[in-house]
Design an enzyme around this catalytic site. Structure first.
Site, short mmCIF file in Angstrom:
data_model
loop_
_atom_site.label_atom_id
_atom_site.label_comp_id
_atom_site.label_asym_id
_atom_site.label_seq_id
_atom_site.Cartn_x
_atom_site.Cartn_y
_atom_site.Cartn_z
N ASP A 250 11.44 28.88 20.60
CA ASP A 250 10.46 29.90 20.23
C ASP A 250 10.60 30.21 18.74
OD1 ASP A 250 8.83 32.04 22.30
OD2 ASP A 250 8.94 32.61 20.17
N VAL B 247 6.22 25.59 16.74
CA VAL B 247 5.52 24.35 17.14
C VAL B 247 4.56 23.89 16.04
CG1 VAL B 247 5.68 24.81 19.63
CG2 VAL B 247 3.65 25.55 18.38
N SER C 67 -5.36 26.56 30.54
CA SER C 67 -5.91 27.88 30.87
C SER C 67 -7.19 27.65 31.67
CB SER C 67 -6.24 28.65 29.59
OG SER C 67 -7.02 29.80 29.87
N TYR D 96 -10.37 29.71 21.01
CA TYR D 96 -9.23 29.55 21.94
C TYR D 96 -9.58 28.57 23.05
CZ TYR D 96 -5.82 30.98 25.56
OH TYR D 96 -4.85 31.00 26.53
P1 NAI Z 1 2.99 35.50 25.12
O1 NAI Z 1 2.33 35.96 23.87
O2 NAI Z 1 3.53 36.49 26.09
O3 NAI Z 1 4.16 34.47 24.78
C1 NAI Z 1 3.93 33.37 23.93
C2 NAI Z 1 5.25 32.92 23.33
O4 NAI Z 1 4.96 31.82 22.46
C3 NAI Z 1 5.90 34.01 22.49
O5 NAI Z 1 7.28 34.08 22.79
C4 NAI Z 1 5.67 33.55 21.05
O6 NAI Z 1 6.69 33.96 20.16
C5 NAI Z 1 5.65 32.04 21.24
N1 NAI Z 1 4.96 31.35 20.16
C6 NAI Z 1 3.73 31.66 19.63
N2 NAI Z 1 3.47 30.85 18.59
C7 NAI Z 1 4.54 30.02 18.48
C8 NAI Z 1 4.86 28.97 17.60
N3 NAI Z 1 4.05 28.63 16.58
N4 NAI Z 1 6.02 28.30 17.77
C9 NAI Z 1 6.88 28.65 18.76
N5 NAI Z 1 6.64 29.66 19.61
C10 NAI Z 1 5.49 30.34 19.47
O7 NAI Z 1 1.90 34.55 25.81
P2 NAI Z 1 1.79 34.04 27.33
O8 NAI Z 1 0.77 34.85 27.99
O9 NAI Z 1 3.12 33.89 27.92
O10 NAI Z 1 1.12 32.61 27.04
C11 NAI Z 1 1.83 31.41 27.21
C12 NAI Z 1 0.83 30.28 27.36
O11 NAI Z 1 0.01 30.53 28.49
C13 NAI Z 1 -0.11 30.13 26.16
O12 NAI Z 1 -0.33 28.76 25.92
C14 NAI Z 1 -1.39 30.79 26.65
O13 NAI Z 1 -2.51 30.29 26.01
C15 NAI Z 1 -1.35 30.41 28.12
N6 NAI Z 1 -2.14 31.26 28.99
C16 NAI Z 1 -1.90 32.61 29.09
C17 NAI Z 1 -2.67 33.38 29.93
C18 NAI Z 1 -2.46 34.86 30.06
O14 NAI Z 1 -3.30 35.52 30.69
N7 NAI Z 1 -1.41 35.45 29.52
C19 NAI Z 1 -3.74 32.80 30.73
C20 NAI Z 1 -3.89 31.39 30.56
C21 NAI Z 1 -3.11 30.65 29.72
#
Ligand code: NAI
Length: 258
Positions: A38, A57, A135, A148
């Site tokens: 992360d 990433v 997603s 997105y």
């Molecule tokens: P979140 O915001 O709770 O967690 C995302 C994590 O990714 C965070 O720990 C952040 O620090 C890390 N991150 C962001 N940019 C980064 C980078 N450049 N390099 C390394 N780490 C990085 O988000 P969530 O909800 O857990 O989302 C995770 C995945 O699930 C994403 O790909 C999101 O698009 C997908 N998703 C989420 C949904 C939701 O409703 N929360 C629904 C559908 C898909």
């Protein structure tokens, strides 16, 4: 605890929070060694099977270093979960080119590099499993998430092409496609509404199961795809969406039938 992923060495990107954290914890409880990657320092994990590796990433060298660290730890790389993602809620008209580039850099380019580099390492040891986090917005449109959704559509077709590319060489590539999950990515949009609790209820009403998804449920689906239970599954999109994409949008007007 189970031995579903026993002795597997896994990398999970975006593992400090939300879905990625749930996946890292689930994989560890299924017996895996997990390198939690992360850009932010995560709160401590309970499991000694999870090692934190900081990086973005967006930086190819950070991803390469993380994958090499995992191979050094476990002797091989078995599972790669490309989960890190960001969301920017803007109409297409209001999305700047810089914002579009930022979304692509994290959500699509980051997945591409993670997938390519993981596959290169898995090929050296006879195969593995890659799980990309897509997603429901990879297969549907949304007026506030145009850029997105374009990145998530890209993730889905990258998943299919990679599955076809690596199928005969022992690497399975699949995607989990969550509906709304109550992580900061989603709750932030509710918090923008005048009544956040009402905003959540209104969203949940659209879901055939009457609720949204738990991060642990996405983690279970990812564990399945990563494991030998999915040995004949590749190029698949596993919708983890409480029925959202099964529904005709007009269904929301009908209300309860039973
Ligand atoms: P979140 O915001 O709770 O967690 C995302 C994590 O990714 C965070 O720990 C952040 O620090 C890390 N991150 C962001 N940019 C980064 C980078 N450049 N390099 C390394 N780490 C990085 O988000 P969530 O909800 O857990 O989302 C995770 C995945 O699930 C994403 O790909 C999101 O698009 C997908 N998703 C989420 C949904 C939701 O409703 N929360 C629904 C559908 C898909």
């Amino acid at each position: 605890m189970s031995d579903l992923l026993s002795e597997r060495t896994c990398v999970v990107t975006g593992a400090a929070n939300g879905i990625g954290r749930a996946i890292a914890e689930r994989f560890a409880s299924d017996g895996a060694r997990v390198l939690a990657f992360d850009r932010d320092q995560p709160a401590p994990f309970d499991s000694s099977c999870i090692r934190v590796h900081l990086g973005s990433v967006e930086n190819e060298s950070d991803l390469v270093a993380a994958l090499d660290a995992a191979v050094e730890w476990g002797g091989r790389l078995d599972v790669m979960v490309n989960n890190a993602g960001i969301q920017i809620e803007r109409t297409i008209a209001d999305t700047t080119t810089e914002q579009f580039d930022q979304l692509v850099a994290v959500n699509l380019r980051g997945v591409f590099i993670g997938l390519r580099e993981a596959a290169a390492r898995m090929l050296q040891t006879g195969g593995g499993a890659i799980v990309n986090v897509g997603s429901v917005l990879g297969v549907t449109g949304d007026p506030l998430l145009g850029a997105y959704s374009a990145t998530k559509g890209g993730v889905i077709n990258l998943t299919r092409s990679a599955a076809v590319t690596y199928g005969k060489r022992g690497i399975r590539v699949n995607a989990v496609c969550p509906g709304a999950v109550a992580t900061p990515l989603t709750t932030r949009t509710w918090d923008l509404a005048p009544d956040p609790a009402r905003a959540r209820r209104e969203m949940e009403r659209l879901y055939p199961m009457g609720r949204i998804v738990e991060a642990s449920e996405v983690a279970s689906a990812a564990a399945f795809l990563a494991s030998d239970m999915a040995s004949a599954v590749t190029g698949a999109l596993l919708m983890v969406d409480c029925g959202l994409t099964a529904a005709n949008p007009e269904y929301a007007l009908i209300g309860e039938l039973t």
